[in-house]
Design a protein around this motif. Sequence first.
Motif, PDB file in Angstrom:
ATOM      1  N   THR A   1       0.771  -1.178  -0.044  1.00 30.55           N
ATOM      2  CA  THR A   1      -0.117   0.070   0.119  1.00 30.55           C
ATOM      3  C   THR A   1       0.932   1.261  -0.006  1.00 30.55           C
ATOM      4  O   THR A   1       0.265   2.385   0.241  1.00 30.55           O
ATOM      5  N   SER A   2       2.093   1.008  -0.533  1.00 27.28           N
ATOM      6  CA  SER A   2       3.226   2.145  -0.319  1.00 27.28           C
ATOM      7  C   SER A   2       2.920   3.443  -1.413  1.00 27.28           C
ATOM      8  O   SER A   2       3.068   4.758  -1.108  1.00 27.28           O
ATOM      9  N   GLU A   3       2.101   3.018  -2.586  1.00 26.11           N
ATOM     10  CA  GLU A   3       2.081   4.261  -3.322  1.00 26.11           C
ATOM     11  C   GLU A   3       0.545   4.355  -3.773  1.00 26.11           C
ATOM     12  O   GLU A   3       0.224   4.611  -5.215  1.00 26.11           O
ATOM     13  N   LEU A   4      -0.357   4.265  -3.100  1.00 22.04           N
ATOM     14  CA  LEU A   4      -1.922   4.197  -3.204  1.00 22.04           C
ATOM     15  C   LEU A   4      -2.389   5.473  -3.764  1.00 22.04           C
ATOM     16  O   LEU A   4      -1.936   6.635  -3.317  1.00 22.04           O
ATOM     17  N   PRO A   5      -3.146   5.544  -4.744  1.00 26.87           N
ATOM     18  CA  PRO A   5      -3.882   7.212  -5.046  1.00 26.87           C
ATOM     19  C   PRO A   5      -4.330   7.738  -3.837  1.00 26.87           C
ATOM     20  O   PRO A   5      -4.808   7.229  -2.820  1.00 26.87           O
ATOM     21  N   GLU A   6      -4.420   9.090  -4.021  1.00 21.01           N
ATOM     22  CA  GLU A   6      -5.189   9.675  -2.807  1.00 21.01           C
ATOM     23  C   GLU A   6      -6.544   9.257  -2.620  1.00 21.01           C
ATOM     24  O   GLU A   6      -7.280   9.214  -3.693  1.00 21.01           O
ATOM     25  N   GLY A   7      -6.973   9.389  -1.538  1.00 20.50           N
ATOM     26  CA  GLY A   7      -8.276   9.173  -1.260  1.00 20.50           C
ATOM     27  C   GLY A   7      -8.410   7.444  -1.124  1.00 20.50           C
ATOM     28  O   GLY A   7      -9.595   6.995  -0.480  1.00 20.50           O
ATOM     29  N   PHE A   8      -7.498   6.747  -1.318  1.00 21.02           N
ATOM     30  CA  PHE A   8      -7.626   5.137  -1.289  1.00 21.02           C
ATOM     31  C   PHE A   8      -7.398   4.729   0.140  1.00 21.02           C
ATOM     32  O   PHE A   8      -6.685   5.340   0.934  1.00 21.02           O
ATOM     33  N   GLU A   9      -8.293   3.677   0.751  1.00 18.07           N
ATOM     34  CA  GLU A   9      -7.981   3.151   2.000  1.00 18.07           C
ATOM     35  C   GLU A   9      -7.692   1.609   1.807  1.00 18.07           C
ATOM     36  O   GLU A   9      -7.788   0.976   0.617  1.00 18.07           O
ATOM     37  N   SER A  10      -7.124   0.949   2.851  1.00 16.89           N
ATOM     38  CA  SER A  10      -6.751  -0.536   2.515  1.00 16.89           C
ATOM     39  C   SER A  10      -7.434  -1.257   3.698  1.00 16.89           C
ATOM     40  O   SER A  10      -7.761  -0.668   4.726  1.00 16.89           O
ATOM     41  N   LEU A  11      -7.414  -2.513   3.364  1.00 11.14           N
ATOM     42  CA  LEU A  11      -8.118  -3.593   4.404  1.00 11.14           C
ATOM     43  C   LEU A  11      -7.430  -4.872   4.071  1.00 11.14           C
ATOM     44  O   LEU A  11      -7.302  -5.347   3.109  1.00 11.14           O
ATOM     45  N   LYS A  12      -7.013  -5.696   5.433  1.00 10.17           N
ATOM     46  CA  LYS A  12      -6.354  -6.794   5.166  1.00 10.17           C
ATOM     47  C   LYS A  12      -7.462  -7.866   5.728  1.00 10.17           C
ATOM     48  O   LYS A  12      -8.029  -7.758   6.595  1.00 10.17           O
ATOM     49  N   LEU A  13      -7.630  -8.893   4.700  1.00 12.08           N
ATOM     50  CA  LEU A  13      -8.732  -9.966   4.931  1.00 12.08           C
ATOM     51  C   LEU A  13      -7.934 -11.069   5.665  1.00 12.08           C
ATOM     52  O   LEU A  13      -6.799 -11.473   4.888  1.00 12.08           O
ATOM     53  N   PRO A  14      -8.439 -11.726   6.462  1.00 10.65           N
ATOM     54  CA  PRO A  14      -7.626 -12.898   7.031  1.00 10.65           C
ATOM     55  C   PRO A  14      -7.493 -14.255   6.084  1.00 10.65           C
ATOM     56  O   PRO A  14      -8.323 -14.217   5.196  1.00 10.65           O
ATOM     57  N   ALA A  15      -6.673 -15.158   6.163  1.00 11.56           N
ATOM     58  CA  ALA A  15      -6.892 -16.312   5.470  1.00 11.56           C
ATOM     59  C   ALA A  15      -8.099 -17.101   6.135  1.00 11.56           C
ATOM     60  O   ALA A  15      -8.305 -17.323   7.151  1.00 11.56           O
ATOM     61  N   GLN A  16      -9.034 -17.507   5.112  1.00 14.69           N
ATOM     62  CA  GLN A  16     -10.128 -18.200   5.534  1.00 14.69           C
ATOM     63  C   GLN A  16     -10.681 -18.879   4.141  1.00 14.69           C
ATOM     64  O   GLN A  16     -10.250 -18.812   3.210  1.00 14.69           O
ATOM     65  N   THR A  17     -11.903 -19.424   4.685  1.00 20.27           N
ATOM     66  CA  THR A  17     -12.604 -20.223   3.645  1.00 20.27           C
ATOM     67  C   THR A  17     -13.857 -19.480   3.455  1.00 20.27           C
ATOM     68  O   THR A  17     -14.506 -18.743   4.183  1.00 20.27           O
ATOM     69  N   TYR A  18     -14.181 -19.356   2.031  1.00 22.09           N
ATOM     70  CA  TYR A  18     -15.406 -18.755   1.400  1.00 22.09           C
ATOM     71  C   TYR A  18     -16.583 -19.633   0.767  1.00 22.09           C
ATOM     72  O   TYR A  18     -15.870 -20.721   0.062  1.00 22.09           O
ATOM     73  N   ALA A  19     -17.820 -19.377   1.017  1.00 24.42           N
ATOM     74  CA  ALA A  19     -18.849 -20.092   0.314  1.00 24.42           C
ATOM     75  C   ALA A  19     -19.057 -19.143  -0.816  1.00 24.42           C
ATOM     76  O   ALA A  19     -19.357 -17.883  -0.582  1.00 24.42           O
ATOM     77  N   VAL A  20     -18.854 -19.400  -2.083  1.00 29.12           N
ATOM     78  CA  VAL A  20     -18.946 -18.781  -2.991  1.00 29.12           C
ATOM     79  C   VAL A  20     -20.303 -19.047  -4.042  1.00 29.12           C
ATOM     80  O   VAL A  20     -20.321 -19.985  -4.530  1.00 29.12           O
ATOM     81  N   PHE A  21     -21.060 -18.108  -4.183  1.00 29.27           N
ATOM     82  CA  PHE A  21     -22.367 -17.872  -4.731  1.00 29.27           C
ATOM     83  C   PHE A  21     -22.462 -17.153  -5.935  1.00 29.27           C
ATOM     84  O   PHE A  21     -21.706 -16.183  -6.209  1.00 29.27           O
ATOM     85  N   ALA A  22     -23.239 -17.612  -7.004  1.00 30.14           N
ATOM     86  CA  ALA A  22     -23.481 -17.052  -8.100  1.00 30.14           C
ATOM     87  C   ALA A  22     -24.546 -15.988  -8.293  1.00 30.14           C
ATOM     88  O   ALA A  22     -25.779 -16.390  -8.070  1.00 30.14           O
ATOM     89  N   HIS A  23     -24.342 -14.666  -8.791  1.00 35.09           N
ATOM     90  CA  HIS A  23     -25.560 -13.826  -8.776  1.00 35.09           C
ATOM     91  C   HIS A  23     -25.565 -13.523 -10.520  1.00 35.09           C
ATOM     92  O   HIS A  23     -24.550 -13.155 -11.050  1.00 35.09           O
ATOM     93  N   ARG A  24     -26.547 -14.111 -11.141  1.00 35.77           N
ATOM     94  CA  ARG A  24     -26.754 -13.869 -12.863  1.00 35.77           C
ATOM     95  C   ARG A  24     -27.654 -12.684 -12.818  1.00 35.77           C
ATOM     96  O   ARG A  24     -28.659 -12.643 -12.265  1.00 35.77           O
ATOM     97  N   GLY A  25     -27.391 -11.759 -14.189  1.00 35.44           N
ATOM     98  CA  GLY A  25     -28.366 -10.947 -14.709  1.00 35.44           C
ATOM     99  C   GLY A  25     -27.859  -9.502 -14.088  1.00 35.44           C
ATOM    100  O   GLY A  25     -26.653  -9.461 -13.867  1.00 35.44           O
ATOM    101  N   HIS A  26     -28.812  -8.712 -13.798  1.00 36.40           N
ATOM    102  CA  HIS A  26     -28.313  -7.129 -13.716  1.00 36.40           C
ATOM    103  C   HIS A  26     -27.852  -6.912 -12.054  1.00 36.40           C
ATOM    104  O   HIS A  26     -28.621  -7.642 -11.265  1.00 36.40           O
ATOM    105  N   ILE A  27     -26.802  -6.242 -12.039  1.00 37.48           N
ATOM    106  CA  ILE A  27     -26.242  -6.031 -10.555  1.00 37.48           C
ATOM    107  C   ILE A  27     -27.343  -5.777  -9.662  1.00 37.48           C
ATOM    108  O   ILE A  27     -27.031  -5.793  -8.412  1.00 37.48           O
ATOM    109  N   SER A  28     -28.293  -4.919 -10.291  1.00 37.28           N
ATOM    110  CA  SER A  28     -29.233  -4.131  -9.274  1.00 37.28           C
ATOM    111  C   SER A  28     -30.187  -5.160  -8.500  1.00 37.28           C
ATOM    112  O   SER A  28     -30.559  -4.808  -7.435  1.00 37.28           O
ATOM    113  N   GLY A  29     -30.200  -6.507  -8.970  1.00 42.15           N
ATOM    114  CA  GLY A  29     -30.692  -7.489  -8.159  1.00 42.15           C
ATOM    115  C   GLY A  29     -29.966  -8.170  -7.144  1.00 42.15           C
ATOM    116  O   GLY A  29     -30.427  -9.172  -6.839  1.00 42.15           O
TER     117      GLY A  29
END
Length: 279
Positions: A200-228
């Motif tokens: 994160t040493s040279e991020l653009p102005e206004g950017f923030e950072s977040l560290k996510l831990p090592a972990q398992t994710y359940a991954v779901f699919a959303h199809r169609g328009h993003i508004s839904g």
Amino acid sequence: MNAIGKALWFIESHYAGDISLEEIAETAGLSRYHLSRVFGLATGCSISGYIRARRLSAAALSLAGGASSILAVALDAGYSSHEAFTRAFRDHFGVTPEEVRNRGHIGDLELMEPIRMNTAPLPKLDEPRFETRPAMLMAGLQQTYNYGGNAGIPSQWQQFNEHFGTIPGQVGNVAYGICTQEEGQDSSFQYMSAVEVRDTSELPEGFESLKLPAQTYAVFAHRGHISGISATCHVIFTEWLPTSGYKHAGLPDLMERYDDRFDPRTGMGLTEIWVPVKS
């Protein structure tokens, strides 16, 4: 009746008295954390905000009907003093309780009516796949949104997309929408438009950072328009998660993953929803 329907039924049956988030969550069959999150997704307002608005709306009707004691109305609405009630009432409606009682009608006050859940069919989920990921360092633009007030997210993505592909240290060609919520906060959430980065040493102005831990994710699919996508998230948290044998693992609340199967120009395509889980 789904979890949010049960929560609404309990609130409408008990909001005139003392009720706690724990009681509502128990009735809904969800944890406090997940009830807060899904209630916001499903209704556009927080649980505490909804209860407060319902109590103040009932108070406004009582005052317009000529209630003899404002203090009695305040106590019925859950306030311990005339002053606290007047302050909350004025903040919510823009007028004082005395004004409403004196004029004898609610005029143009915007009362909170009981929420009726949309009975339109919810999307059917495909079975998720599971992915275990090492810790990920994310960086991007982050904003805080109230539930029901997240119309600014597309504009946030428009801003972020001006940087996408040229962010120093960017890993791959995948964008992420990361939702987080502070413990004990049920009225708002943070949304980050982000990419994975090496540092994160040279991020653009206004950017923030977040560290996510090592972990398992359940991954779901959303199809169609993003508004839904909120409807798909609703099904994940109210139907899949409570019966899955898994618990939510904490950070992030959920993560949207956008790769080349999604068209950011039209908002159409396949979006993956990553939910951190543990047995």
